[in-house]
Scaffold this motif. Structure first.
Motif, PDB file in Angstrom:
ATOM      1  N   VAL A 102       0.847  -1.243  -0.128  1.00  0.00           N
ATOM      2  CA  VAL A 102       0.046  -0.045  -0.083  1.00  0.00           C
ATOM      3  C   VAL A 102       1.015   1.154  -0.144  1.00  0.00           C
ATOM      4  CG1 VAL A 102      -1.736   1.272   1.335  1.00  0.00           C
ATOM      5  CG2 VAL A 102      -2.063  -1.234   1.114  1.00  0.00           C
ATOM      6  N   GLY A 103       0.661   2.184  -0.937  1.00  0.00           N
ATOM      7  CA  GLY A 103       1.392   3.254  -0.807  1.00  0.00           C
ATOM      8  C   GLY A 103       2.164   3.531  -2.323  1.00  0.00           C
ATOM      9  N   LEU A 104       3.235   4.015  -2.010  1.00  0.00           N
ATOM     10  CA  LEU A 104       4.621   4.014  -3.504  1.00  0.00           C
ATOM     11  C   LEU A 104       5.586   3.228  -2.926  1.00  0.00           C
ATOM     12  CD1 LEU A 104       3.513   7.877  -3.824  1.00  0.00           C
ATOM     13  CD2 LEU A 104       2.628   5.875  -5.165  1.00  0.00           C
ATOM     14  N   PRO A 105       5.753   2.052  -3.030  1.00  0.00           N
ATOM     15  CA  PRO A 105       6.975   1.291  -2.601  1.00  0.00           C
ATOM     16  C   PRO A 105       8.134   1.676  -3.768  1.00  0.00           C
ATOM     17  CG  PRO A 105       5.236  -0.284  -3.657  1.00  0.00           C
ATOM     18  CD  PRO A 105       4.702   1.185  -3.393  1.00  0.00           C
ATOM     19  N   ASP A 106       9.299   1.842  -3.312  1.00  0.00           N
ATOM     20  CA  ASP A 106      10.273   1.953  -4.329  1.00  0.00           C
ATOM     21  C   ASP A 106      10.789   0.790  -4.955  1.00  0.00           C
ATOM     22  OD1 ASP A 106      12.098   0.223  -2.863  1.00  0.00           O
ATOM     23  OD2 ASP A 106      13.199   1.907  -1.671  1.00  0.00           O
ATOM     24  N   ALA A 107      11.402   0.808  -6.186  1.00  0.00           N
ATOM     25  CA  ALA A 107      11.856  -0.280  -7.142  1.00  0.00           C
ATOM     26  C   ALA A 107      12.539  -1.204  -6.529  1.00  0.00           C
ATOM     27  CB  ALA A 107      12.722   0.431  -8.320  1.00  0.00           C
ATOM     28  N   ALA A 108      13.363  -1.157  -5.367  1.00  0.00           N
ATOM     29  CA  ALA A 108      14.001  -2.067  -4.764  1.00  0.00           C
ATOM     30  C   ALA A 108      13.165  -2.976  -3.904  1.00  0.00           C
ATOM     31  CB  ALA A 108      15.012  -1.664  -3.762  1.00  0.00           C
ATOM     32  N   ARG A 109      12.010  -2.685  -3.405  1.00  0.00           N
ATOM     33  CA  ARG A 109      11.032  -3.133  -2.579  1.00  0.00           C
ATOM     34  C   ARG A 109      10.284  -4.105  -3.532  1.00  0.00           C
ATOM     35  NH1 ARG A 109       9.388  -3.801   2.509  1.00  0.00           N
ATOM     36  NH2 ARG A 109       7.220  -4.328   2.869  1.00  0.00           N
ATOM     37  N   LEU A 110      10.060  -3.406  -4.794  1.00  0.00           N
ATOM     38  CA  LEU A 110       8.968  -4.091  -5.651  1.00  0.00           C
ATOM     39  C   LEU A 110       9.959  -5.432  -6.277  1.00  0.00           C
ATOM     40  CD1 LEU A 110       7.129  -1.346  -7.296  1.00  0.00           C
ATOM     41  CD2 LEU A 110       6.292  -2.839  -5.833  1.00  0.00           C
ATOM     42  N   HIS A 111      11.215  -5.110  -6.511  1.00  0.00           N
ATOM     43  CA  HIS A 111      12.223  -6.147  -7.067  1.00  0.00           C
ATOM     44  C   HIS A 111      12.233  -7.404  -5.994  1.00  0.00           C
ATOM     45  CE1 HIS A 111      15.395  -7.679  -9.183  1.00  0.00           C
ATOM     46  NE2 HIS A 111      16.102  -7.941  -8.115  1.00  0.00           N
ATOM     47  N   LYS A 112      12.479  -6.972  -4.678  1.00  0.00           N
ATOM     48  CA  LYS A 112      12.347  -8.196  -3.528  1.00  0.00           C
ATOM     49  C   LYS A 112      11.136  -8.752  -3.679  1.00  0.00           C
ATOM     50  CE  LYS A 112      12.817  -8.344   1.379  1.00  0.00           C
ATOM     51  NZ  LYS A 112      12.950  -7.889   2.478  1.00  0.00           N
ATOM     52  N   ALA A 113       9.988  -8.105  -3.625  1.00  0.00           N
ATOM     53  CA  ALA A 113       8.564  -8.718  -3.748  1.00  0.00           C
ATOM     54  C   ALA A 113       8.352  -9.657  -4.794  1.00  0.00           C
ATOM     55  CB  ALA A 113       7.478  -7.642  -3.580  1.00  0.00           C
ATOM     56  N   SER A 114       8.746  -9.156  -6.073  1.00  0.00           N
ATOM     57  CA  SER A 114       8.627 -10.080  -7.173  1.00  0.00           C
ATOM     58  C   SER A 114       9.460 -11.280  -7.134  1.00  0.00           C
ATOM     59  CB  SER A 114       8.997  -9.299  -8.296  1.00  0.00           C
ATOM     60  OG  SER A 114       7.822  -8.347  -8.613  1.00  0.00           O
ATOM     61  N   LYS A 115      10.741 -11.283  -6.438  1.00  0.00           N
ATOM     62  CA  LYS A 115      11.461 -12.521  -6.138  1.00  0.00           C
ATOM     63  C   LYS A 115      10.695 -13.177  -5.186  1.00  0.00           C
ATOM     64  CE  LYS A 115      15.609 -11.528  -8.171  1.00  0.00           C
ATOM     65  NZ  LYS A 115      17.227 -11.787  -8.058  1.00  0.00           N
ATOM     66  N   ALA A 116      10.075 -12.733  -4.241  1.00  0.00           N
ATOM     67  CA  ALA A 116       9.586 -13.540  -3.058  1.00  0.00           C
ATOM     68  C   ALA A 116       8.190 -14.210  -3.179  1.00  0.00           C
ATOM     69  CB  ALA A 116       9.616 -12.655  -1.828  1.00  0.00           C
ATOM     70  N   ALA A 117       7.310 -13.459  -4.278  1.00  0.00           N
ATOM     71  CA  ALA A 117       5.940 -14.088  -4.250  1.00  0.00           C
ATOM     72  C   ALA A 117       5.710 -14.212  -5.700  1.00  0.00           C
ATOM     73  CB  ALA A 117       5.083 -13.058  -3.623  1.00  0.00           C
ATOM     74  N   PRO A 118       4.823 -15.210  -6.076  1.00  0.00           N
ATOM     75  CA  PRO A 118       4.558 -15.237  -7.524  1.00  0.00           C
ATOM     76  C   PRO A 118       3.799 -14.193  -8.076  1.00  0.00           C
ATOM     77  CG  PRO A 118       3.344 -16.841  -6.140  1.00  0.00           C
ATOM     78  CD  PRO A 118       4.400 -16.318  -5.226  1.00  0.00           C
ATOM     79  N   ARG A 119       2.899 -13.522  -6.946  1.00  0.00           N
ATOM     80  CA  ARG A 119       1.949 -12.473  -7.391  1.00  0.00           C
ATOM     81  C   ARG A 119       2.209 -11.163  -6.523  1.00  0.00           C
ATOM     82  NH1 ARG A 119      -2.892 -10.682  -5.177  1.00  0.00           N
ATOM     83  NH2 ARG A 119      -3.970  -9.424  -6.710  1.00  0.00           N
ATOM     84  N   VAL A 120       2.486 -10.009  -7.077  1.00  0.00           N
ATOM     85  CA  VAL A 120       2.456  -8.627  -6.028  1.00  0.00           C
ATOM     86  C   VAL A 120       1.560  -7.670  -6.827  1.00  0.00           C
ATOM     87  CG1 VAL A 120       4.192  -6.748  -5.783  1.00  0.00           C
ATOM     88  CG2 VAL A 120       4.990  -9.180  -6.189  1.00  0.00           C
ATOM     89  N   ALA A 121       0.903  -7.289  -5.785  1.00  0.00           N
ATOM     90  CA  ALA A 121       0.058  -6.171  -6.066  1.00  0.00           C
ATOM     91  C   ALA A 121       0.039  -4.835  -5.149  1.00  0.00           C
ATOM     92  CB  ALA A 121      -1.463  -6.590  -5.892  1.00  0.00           C
ATOM     93  N   VAL A 122       0.012  -3.733  -5.805  1.00  0.00           N
ATOM     94  CA  VAL A 122       0.186  -2.440  -5.181  1.00  0.00           C
ATOM     95  C   VAL A 122      -1.081  -1.451  -5.200  1.00  0.00           C
ATOM     96  CG1 VAL A 122       1.590  -0.235  -5.003  1.00  0.00           C
ATOM     97  CG2 VAL A 122       2.849  -2.596  -5.554  1.00  0.00           C
ATOM     98  N   TYR A 123      -1.455  -0.999  -4.073  1.00  0.00           N
ATOM     99  CA  TYR A 123      -2.491  -0.302  -4.004  1.00  0.00           C
ATOM    100  C   TYR A 123      -2.064   1.279  -3.516  1.00  0.00           C
ATOM    101  CZ  TYR A 123      -5.346  -4.201  -4.713  1.00  0.00           C
ATOM    102  OH  TYR A 123      -6.257  -5.339  -5.005  1.00  0.00           O
ATOM    103  N   THR A 124      -2.473   2.211  -4.405  1.00  0.00           N
ATOM    104  CA  THR A 124      -1.852   3.501  -3.690  1.00  0.00           C
ATOM    105  C   THR A 124      -3.168   4.480  -3.823  1.00  0.00           C
ATOM    106  OG1 THR A 124      -0.282   5.489  -4.332  1.00  0.00           O
ATOM    107  CG2 THR A 124      -1.411   4.536  -6.183  1.00  0.00           C
ATOM    108  N   HIS A 125      -2.772   5.361  -2.749  1.00  0.00           N
ATOM    109  CA  HIS A 125      -3.990   6.361  -2.538  1.00  0.00           C
ATOM    110  C   HIS A 125      -3.455   7.986  -2.861  1.00  0.00           C
ATOM    111  CE1 HIS A 125      -1.335   6.137   1.063  1.00  0.00           C
ATOM    112  NE2 HIS A 125      -1.845   7.496   1.587  1.00  0.00           N
ATOM    113  N   ARG A 126      -2.324   8.032  -3.496  1.00  0.00           N
ATOM    114  CA  ARG A 126      -1.647   9.122  -3.697  1.00  0.00           C
ATOM    115  C   ARG A 126      -1.452   9.242  -5.088  1.00  0.00           C
ATOM    116  NH1 ARG A 126       3.415   8.847   0.125  1.00  0.00           N
ATOM    117  NH2 ARG A 126       2.549   9.060   2.036  1.00  0.00           N
ATOM    118  N   ASP A 127      -1.153  10.247  -5.799  1.00  0.00           N
ATOM    119  CA  ASP A 127      -1.005  10.729  -7.268  1.00  0.00           C
ATOM    120  C   ASP A 127      -0.027   9.675  -7.842  1.00  0.00           C
ATOM    121  OD1 ASP A 127      -0.446  11.305  -9.671  1.00  0.00           O
ATOM    122  OD2 ASP A 127       0.056  13.529  -9.154  1.00  0.00           O
ATOM    123  N   PRO A 128      -0.167   8.647  -8.611  1.00  0.00           N
ATOM    124  CA  PRO A 128       0.987   7.690  -8.960  1.00  0.00           C
ATOM    125  C   PRO A 128       1.634   7.990 -10.098  1.00  0.00           C
ATOM    126  CG  PRO A 128      -1.339   7.188  -9.757  1.00  0.00           C
ATOM    127  CD  PRO A 128      -1.733   8.249  -9.120  1.00  0.00           C
TER     128      PRO A 128
END
Length: 180
Positions: A84-110
């Motif tokens: 939730v929010g605006l995770p940085d690229a490093a966090r998304l990279h780590k998430a994509s390696k750790a889980a088969p599915r990654v979803a992000v929900y943002t409440h700010r200007d994307p």
């Protein structure tokens, strides 16, 4: 002296036509003093939209390397990493390696966030599921936020309709894409 989190209790009647999910959820969400009400509201809505067996909130600020919301199977294997929010690229990279599915929900200007991710190295970037909540919907729910809340959430074609007693708010959940 450390500040304590505030516990919020939610009872949500979900009618999600997109996923054919019709259920009443009762859960708690903790809000640390450093977290905004808008972030808490976005986290609660993301939990509702992602609800399935095995879903759980992380332990919060005490475990910063964990996903905000995780879905695990009965063996404990991570199935979905939800941010939730605006995770940085490093966090998304780590998430994509750790889980088969990654979803992000943002409440700010994307848009600035998406531009910042455009040239970043992210494992399986094309598989990321990115969504932006209607900011008016988040603000309306934030204005009505109470420690004990009951509301109805209907979802149809990625449009969210919330009924809070006699008031009703709605807004779209926009699917986002990384720039090519």
């Amino acid at each position: 002296m450390a500040l304590n989190a505030t516990i919020f209790h939610f009872k949500v009647q979900i009618a999600d036509a997109d996923r054919h999910l019709y259920q009443t959820l009762e859960f708690k969400a903790a809000r640390h003093p450093s977290e905004s009400a808008a972030w808490l509201v976005a986290r609660v809505l993301a939990y509702c939209l992602e609800y399935r067996e095995g879903i759980a909130y992380s332990r919060g600020l005490s475990e910063p390397d964990d996903p905000v919301i995780a879905v695990r199977d009965l063996t404990g294997a991570l199935l979905s990493w939800i941010e939730v929010g605006l995770p940085d690229a490093a966090r998304l990279h780590k998430a994509s390696k750790a889980a088969p599915r990654v979803a992000v929900y943002t409440h700010r200007d994307p848009l600035p966030w998406l531009r910042g991710l455009a040239d970043a190295r992210i494992h399986r970037a094309e598989a990321l599921e990115l969504y932006a909540f209607d900011r008016g919907l988040i603000a309306a729910l934030e204005a009505r936020l109470e420690r004990r809340m009951m509301f109805d959430l209907s979802v149809s074609e990625r449009h969210l309709y919330l009924s809070l007693g006699r008031s009703h708010v709605d807004g779209a959940l926009e699917a986002l894409a990384l720039a090519a």
